[in-house]
Enzyme design. Structure first.
Site, mmCIF file in Angstrom:
data_model
loop_
_atom_site.group_PDB
_atom_site.id
_atom_site.type_symbol
_atom_site.label_atom_id
_atom_site.label_comp_id
_atom_site.label_asym_id
_atom_site.label_seq_id
_atom_site.Cartn_x
_atom_site.Cartn_y
_atom_site.Cartn_z
ATOM 1 C CD GLU A 86 -1.532 -2.432 1.663
ATOM 2 O OE1 GLU A 86 -2.333 -3.368 1.672
ATOM 3 O OE2 GLU A 86 -0.332 -2.548 2.031
ATOM 4 C CD GLU A 101 7.326 -3.056 -7.339
ATOM 5 O OE1 GLU A 101 7.823 -1.993 -6.940
ATOM 6 O OE2 GLU A 101 7.070 -4.014 -6.579
#
Length: 443
Positions: A71, A361
């Site tokens: 997060e 990612e």
């Protein structure tokens, strides 16, 4: 308690508050035990219970809560976009885990502050808001707590849920505890979802979703320093004078390293092929408190293990063809470097029923992913990556290693998967600016 609550919801919140108060001694002991392995959990412990005497109050900050590492990485993109909207913004960044805290320090500027979010009791959350008096609260992704939301409603602090997601498992749990989840989700002033599927699930719990704006994590950009370090690593991983293939087990969870090793040694011909190719296995565990145990376990199995923390840059990592060569990524904040140095990655958390880690990612840094069967935490992202050809799906760890062999033997297919991932991320960028503009309208 907030207005608009039924008597049953008021009673449920009252019982919930009592239970959370009673659990505070257990939380304190848990933090102390965790702190023996991760000292960050012992820092500023009074803040966990709503006491912020060591942190001078400064009303009017924009408060962002990023519970843990993932997060906080998403929050980095949002914070940058918010600073573009409010150049003089002062940030209050809160976390619940030590890894989130460590990652969050890089987001701070002069005038910003960092704190622990308190345990979810009415008293602690009220003290938190009274001390900091934020201008706006932004919860990242999933962190909706009943007492915290009610405290914000009573203090008239606008509270938003950004980059919001909700998987089916969490939906079932929320529906089961609807007397608590209903007031919590209804009390949010603004909810901005990642996908239409997330929107539908959030609305079943009572949230009013104003917009679907995509996933902030698509806005991640390769940084020159990380790219340069990855190139240095690749130059030092050599087998017979040529760069070694590097296969990563990314953000592995407890038990997955054993699954990997068992599958690796199960087929002698496949293991021999990996060793003949000089494959370097890059293991990056999800939780730092497990680094030492994993290292000891791998060494006990006779593997050639080098820890990132002990590796001297400039010293080549020599691959021994008679041993499995493992590089243990025991550092924090270097995941972009790990992904950019690997040829492909096995997605941690997906080979056990844990829901998987986020693969965006990896795709953004040109690292094709092999997923296990359990990706319910990021179902839409996993499905989109698989359909786009940026990721492959395996039924178990054994199948994943078979896919590794396929890509190693077919470099053109591996290159296609890498480019598909880069294309997928490029097509989905821009969420951070959309979120910042929507949040600015609250103030």
């Amino acid at each position: 308690m907030g207005a608009g609550l039924s008597w049953a919801e008021r009673l449920a919140l009252w019982v919930y508050a009592g239970v959370m108060r009673a659990l505070q001694p257990l939380l304190r002991r848990k933090l102390q035990r965790r702190g023996q392995q991760e000292p960050g959990y012992l820092a500023r412990m009074p803040e966990r219970f709503g006491f912020y005497d060591g942190l001078p109050p400064e009303p009017g900050r924009i408060w962002v809560h990023a519970v843990s590492l993932g997060e906080t990485r998403a929050a980095a993109m949002l914070v940058e976009a918010l600073r573009a909207v409010w150049p003089d913004m002062r940030l209050l960044l809160t976390h619940s885990t030590a890894t989130g805290w460590a990652q969050g320090q890089s987001l701070l500027r002069p005038g910003d502050a960092q704190a622990w979010l308190p345990w979810d009791t009415p008293e602690a959350t009220r003290r938190f808001l009274q001390h900091h008096q934020p201008r706006l609260g932004i919860l990242m992704e999933t962190e909706v707590w009943p007492a915290l939301v009610q405290a914000c409603v009573q203090a008239r602090v606008p509270l938003a849920l950004a980059n919001a997601r909700l998987n089916n498992k969490s939906l079932r749990s929320g529906l089961r505890w609807s007397l608590l989840s209903g007031p919590a989700y209804r009390g949010l002033r603004l909810v901005l979802a990642q996908s239409p599927e997330d929107r539908a699930r959030l609305e079943q719990l009572g949230a009013t979703v104003q917009a679907v704006l995509g996933n902030l994590k698509f806005d991640v950009q390769p940084q020159p320093d990380a790219q340069a370090l990855a190139q240095v690593w690749r130059q030092q991983w050599h087998c017979q004078g040529a760069p070694c293939p590097v296969v990563m087990l990314a953000s592995s969870r407890e038990g997955e390293e054993a699954l990997w090793l068992q599958a690796l040694t199960a087929k002698a011909d496949r293991l021999a092929a990996f060793q003949a190719a000089g494959v370097v296995w890059l293991l990056v565990p999800r939780h730092p408190q497990r680094f030492d145990d994993i290292h000891a376990g791998l060494m006990a199995q006779g593997l050639n293990v080098v820890r990132r923390s002990n590796w001297v840059l400039g010293q080549p990592l020599l691959v021994q063809n008679d041993k499995v060569s493992v590089w243990l990524g025991d550092s924090l904040g270097e995941m972009p470097v790990y992904f950019q140095s690997a040829d492909m990655a096995l997605l941690g958390g997906s080979f056990m029923p844990l829901g998987g880690q986020n693969l965006i990612e990896a795709a953004a840094f040109g690292c094709p992913v092999i997923m296990g069967p359990h990706t319910f935490n990021f179902a839409e992202a996993a499905q989109n990556a698989e359909q786009a050809g940026a990721a492959a799906r395996a039924s178990d760890m054994d199948g994943a290693l078979d896919q590794v062999m396929v890509w190693l033997s077919q470099p053109q297919e591996l290159a296609k998967a890498r480019q598909k991932g880069l294309d997928l991320v490029a097509q989905s960028r821009g969420a951070a600016q959309r979120y910042a503009q929507a949040l600015a309208a609250l103030v």
